[in-house]
Design a protein around this motif. Structure first.
Motif, mmCIF file in Angstrom:
data_model
loop_
_atom_site.group_PDB
_atom_site.id
_atom_site.type_symbol
_atom_site.label_atom_id
_atom_site.label_comp_id
_atom_site.label_asym_id
_atom_site.label_seq_id
_atom_site.Cartn_x
_atom_site.Cartn_y
_atom_site.Cartn_z
ATOM 1 N N ILE A 1 6.292 34.689 84.344
ATOM 2 C CA ILE A 1 6.419 35.052 85.759
ATOM 3 C C ILE A 1 6.367 33.804 86.630
ATOM 4 O O ILE A 1 7.150 33.652 87.584
ATOM 5 C CB ILE A 1 5.307 36.048 86.151
ATOM 6 N N ASN A 2 5.463 32.876 86.316
ATOM 7 C CA ASN A 2 5.359 31.641 87.104
ATOM 8 C C ASN A 2 6.644 30.812 87.016
ATOM 9 O O ASN A 2 7.064 30.194 87.994
ATOM 10 C CB ASN A 2 4.171 30.810 86.610
ATOM 11 N N GLN B 1 2.969 38.339 89.712
ATOM 12 C CA GLN B 1 2.041 37.255 89.431
ATOM 13 C C GLN B 1 0.593 37.700 89.665
ATOM 14 O O GLN B 1 -0.308 37.421 88.860
ATOM 15 C CB GLN B 1 2.375 36.044 90.306
ATOM 16 N N GLN B 2 0.372 38.399 90.776
ATOM 17 C CA GLN B 2 -0.977 38.892 91.078
ATOM 18 C C GLN B 2 -1.465 39.861 90.009
ATOM 19 O O GLN B 2 -2.623 39.807 89.574
ATOM 20 C CB GLN B 2 -0.974 39.553 92.456
ATOM 21 N N SER C 1 -7.476 38.338 83.656
ATOM 22 C CA SER C 1 -8.907 38.399 83.945
ATOM 23 C C SER C 1 -9.576 39.523 83.159
ATOM 24 O O SER C 1 -10.671 39.359 82.611
ATOM 25 C CB SER C 1 -9.119 38.593 85.448
ATOM 26 N N ILE C 2 -8.899 40.671 83.082
ATOM 27 C CA ILE C 2 -9.444 41.813 82.323
ATOM 28 C C ILE C 2 -9.514 41.483 80.841
ATOM 29 O O ILE C 2 -10.496 41.786 80.142
ATOM 30 C CB ILE C 2 -8.580 43.062 82.551
ATOM 31 N N ALA D 1 8.889 40.421 94.705
ATOM 32 C CA ALA D 1 8.561 41.147 93.483
ATOM 33 C C ALA D 1 7.800 40.261 92.506
ATOM 34 O O ALA D 1 6.819 40.692 91.879
ATOM 35 C CB ALA D 1 9.841 41.673 92.840
ATOM 36 N N LEU D 2 8.240 39.009 92.355
ATOM 37 C CA LEU D 2 7.578 38.098 91.424
ATOM 38 C C LEU D 2 6.166 37.741 91.884
ATOM 39 O O LEU D 2 5.262 37.561 91.060
ATOM 40 C CB LEU D 2 8.412 36.824 91.259
#
Length: 294
Positions: free
Chosen positions: A20-21, A271-272, A279-280, A266-267
């Motif tokens: 994604i980045n 990304q978020q 993190s999960i 959208a990207l």
């Protein structure tokens, strides 16, 4: 099975985030630069075509600038021819006046002499950028005006030109050190010299000379007018062609800003979400500690 050494969920989330980045960086580059093909690695074929066509377009614009210089030269020569026609018309009128037996031919000649001097002055002043198309000079080669740039089917390039035959249409063959024109279309007109004893036959001969000069001046003006028309048409065509090339190249390499801005939003959302997913995944290993605390 849960392992504290290998967290496959975190690895998958990290891989997704990296992808994604990467897409986000590409989209941001397109939005900031306005290009979807900014370098050869983006699309080799489109980059090659756009580079060649942009180069050709610069050459066309340079040819268009050269057309402007050529148009100025033509306009300068035409102004001189137009002025010369008016002066020769005046000489013709003076000769008709001299045909009246009661007129003072020597006084009329004084006026004709001034008109002849004016013809030399007009021709001498008709210079633009060091070129004078109204004086043939020793090297009576054709004047050349750049009027276009073309690329042949085999890839070779060519500069096209339009020509003006100075030797055929020059007002004078040369201008003497004293500023008197000789030779050329008006050479014979400059030899007109009325005297008090001049016969009507001699005046008629001068009138025939003037008529011949007027006819030749008219031909020269027509040739310059035709060249002006060609230059104007080529200038319009060069502008249209340049716009068409720019539009064509734009379709190949320019980014669709509506599409890119929507993709960027959208990207950023993806990304978020990917960061949250990572993190999960990282927190799952910490949950194992609770098993040992119990």
């Amino acid at each position: 099975m849960t392992s504290i050494l290998t967290n496959t969920s975190a690895m998958a989330a990290l891989s997704t985030l990296r992808g994604i980045n990467s897409d986000l960086a590409d989209t941001q580059d397109r939005v900031s630069s306005g290009y979807k093909v900014a370098k050869a690695s983006d699309n080799v074929a489109y980059w090659s075509i756009s580079t060649t066509m942009n180069s050709d377009n610069k050459a066309i614009n340079a040819a268009q600038d050269a057309l402007g210089v050529g148009a100025a030269k033509v306009d300068t020569a035409y102004s001189a021819i137009d002025s010369a026609i008016d002066v020769v018309d005046e000489i013709k009128a003076k000769l008709v006046t001299a045909s009246e037996s009661s007129t003072d031919k020597e006084q009329i000649q004084l006026e004709i002499t001034k008109l002849q001097e004016q013809l030399s002055a007009v021709s001498q002043a008709a210079s633009f950028s060091g070129e004078n198309w109204t004086v043939a000079g020793a090297d009576a080669s054709n004047a050349v005006v750049v009027d276009g740039f073309i690329r042949n089917s085999d890839g070779t390039v060519k500069v096209t030109t339009a020509e003006f035959a100075i030797a055929s249409y020059a007002m004078f063959g040369s201008i003497s050190a004293t500023g008197v024109g000789t030779g050329g279309i008006l050479g014979d007109v400059m030899t007109i010299a009325l005297t008090s004893t001049m016969t009507q036959g001699q005046i008629d001969s001068y009138l025939a000379t003037v008529e011949s000069a007027l006819s030749s001046l008219t031909d020269a003006g027509a040739a310059l007018g035709a060249l002006t028309t060609r230059i104007d048409m080529q200038d319009d065509y060069a502008s249209t062609l340049s716009d068409a090339i720019e539009t064509g190249v734009s379709r190949l390499v320019d980014a669709d800003m509506e599409e890119e801005s929507a993709k960027l939003s959208a990207l950023q959302t993806q990304q978020q979400l990917a960061v949250q997913s990572l993190s999960i995944a990282n927190s799952s290993s910490q949950n194992i500690l609770q098993l040992f605390q119990n």
